[in-house]
Design an enzyme around this catalytic site. Structure first.
Site, PDB file in Angstrom:
ATOM      1  N   CYS A 139      -0.767  -4.117   8.089  1.00  0.00           N
ATOM      2  CA  CYS A 139      -0.452  -2.949   8.931  1.00  0.00           C
ATOM      3  C   CYS A 139       0.130  -3.393  10.265  1.00  0.00           C
ATOM      4  O   CYS A 139       1.042  -2.755  10.798  1.00  0.00           O
ATOM      5  CB  CYS A 139      -1.706  -2.116   9.185  1.00  0.00           C
ATOM      6  SG  CYS A 139      -2.422  -1.455   7.676  1.00  0.00           S
ATOM      7  N   CYS A 166       0.806  -1.218   0.000  1.00  0.00           N
ATOM      8  CA  CYS A 166       0.000   0.000   0.000  1.00  0.00           C
ATOM      9  C   CYS A 166       0.841   1.270   0.000  1.00  0.00           C
ATOM     10  O   CYS A 166       0.299   2.366  -0.030  1.00  0.00           O
ATOM     11  CB  CYS A 166      -0.930   0.000   1.205  1.00  0.00           C
ATOM     12  SG  CYS A 166      -0.047  -0.288   2.725  1.00  0.00           S
ATOM     13  N   CYS A 222      -2.612   4.435   6.181  1.00  0.00           N
ATOM     14  CA  CYS A 222      -4.043   4.402   6.475  1.00  0.00           C
ATOM     15  C   CYS A 222      -4.275   4.394   7.983  1.00  0.00           C
ATOM     16  O   CYS A 222      -3.332   4.292   8.772  1.00  0.00           O
ATOM     17  CB  CYS A 222      -4.662   3.170   5.849  1.00  0.00           C
ATOM     18  SG  CYS A 222      -4.028   1.655   6.580  1.00  0.00           S
ATOM     19  N   ASP A 270       2.651   2.421   2.439  1.00  0.00           N
ATOM     20  CA  ASP A 270       2.722   3.045   3.764  1.00  0.00           C
ATOM     21  C   ASP A 270       4.161   3.047   4.279  1.00  0.00           C
ATOM     22  O   ASP A 270       4.898   2.091   4.064  1.00  0.00           O
ATOM     23  CB  ASP A 270       1.855   2.277   4.778  1.00  0.00           C
ATOM     24  CG  ASP A 270       0.374   2.481   4.506  1.00  0.00           C
ATOM     25  OD1 ASP A 270       0.045   3.231   3.580  1.00  0.00           O
ATOM     26  OD2 ASP A 270      -0.437   1.876   5.234  1.00  0.00           O
TER      27      ASP A 270
END
Lengths: 126, 169
Positions: free
Chosen positions: A106, A37, A63, A39
């Protein structure tokens, strides 16, 4: 997507956002990124003379789940030894935050950030 | 049949975009569900599946990152659903600095934002050129790493676009 209440709480009131001086020998810095993603997460631990984590800070561009995972981890590691902190796993993080399967990466990111910080500290103080 | 074959294109990273779009339109016409409305269920289902495949193929082939990932997968290395993290500290520090920079831009920084966008676009093109070389040399792990880096750069570009929309539209 429905975020859990805990994710929203950490997202809206992130704990311990900020930075320490990465060149300080008592500071461990873990930089990790999730290609899935894009991140980016920076976790920093301040280690006292007895090898105990006295403070932690993070900065995350990502996120809500990535921010919540890193915020949670800064709370969890305080007062722990490096060895204890290194045992924090992504399953504990995702369970605490009730992350959906698509957001598991995450919590993996936060776990790997702790490990990267510990590695950084060891190589700095070898 | 792989996506390149479906579009009668060579399995190459560099792609003729005009031909890709033209072939997409032709294929879509050919397999449009309306053309099969009077046929039996099985034929209609097959046409619908084909039509879906054509759309998936087009989405994959037109995107520089997805296309690279797809060629890598055809070569035997699938990184599409990987959960691993990247730990290249220098690269990530740079990413962090850039994200901070983007977060700090205000509406007074129009010129800086434009210059920064250009710099990032140039770096993305350079990265795509590196990916092309790595794919030609069949160095799969190197290609995989370059694709991972490209994903961070593309995310940065998306953030920049969102910022520009927020500030100037």
């Amino acid at each position: 997507m429905a975020y859990s209440e805990k994710v929203i709480d950490h997202y809206e009131n992130p704990r311990n956002v900020g930075s320490f001086d990465k060149d300080d020998k008592s500071v461990a810095t873990g930089m990790v990124g999730a290609p899935a993603c894009g991140d980016v997460m920076k976790l920093q631990l301040k280690i006292d003379a007895n090898g105990i984590i006295e403070d932690a800070k993070f900065k995350t561009y990502g996120c809500g789940s990535a921010i919540a995972s890193s915020s949670l981890v800064t709370e969890w590691v305080k007062g722990k030894s490096l060895e204890e902190a290194g045992k924090i796993s992504n399953t504990e993080i995702s369970a605490e935050l009730a992350l959906p399967p698509v957001k598991i990466h995450c919590s993996i990111l936060a776990e790997d950030a702790i490990k990267a910080a510990i590695d950084d500290y060891k190589s700095k103080n070898a | 049949m792989n996506y390149f074959e479906l579009f009668s294109l060579p399995t190459d990273y560099s792609i003729d975009k005009t031909r890709l779009s033209q072939t997409y339109r032709d294929l879509q016409k050919q397999y449009h569900p309306d053309k099969f409305a009077m046929q039996d269920d099985k034929t209609r289902l097959q046409a619908m599946q084909k039509s879906t495949e054509i759309n998936d193929a087009f989405e994959t082939l037109k995107d520089s990152c997805l296309r690279a990932q797809y060629i890598l997968k055809l070569s035997g290395l699938d990184i599409e659903l990987e959960q691993r993290t990247l730990q290249d500290t220098d690269f990530l520090m740079q990413q962090m600095e850039w994200r901070e920079k983007v977060a700090d831009f205000t509406e007074d920084d129009e010129d800086e934002i434009e210059a920064f966008s250009k710099d990032i676009s140039k770096l993305v093109s350079d990265l795509e050129a590196d990916i092309e070389t790595a794919l030609k040399n069949k160095t799969l792990e190197i290609t995989a790493n370059l694709i991972r880096k490209l994903k961070f750069m593309l995310k940065l570009q998306v953030e920049l676009e969102l910022l520009e929309e927020k500030l100037f539209d």
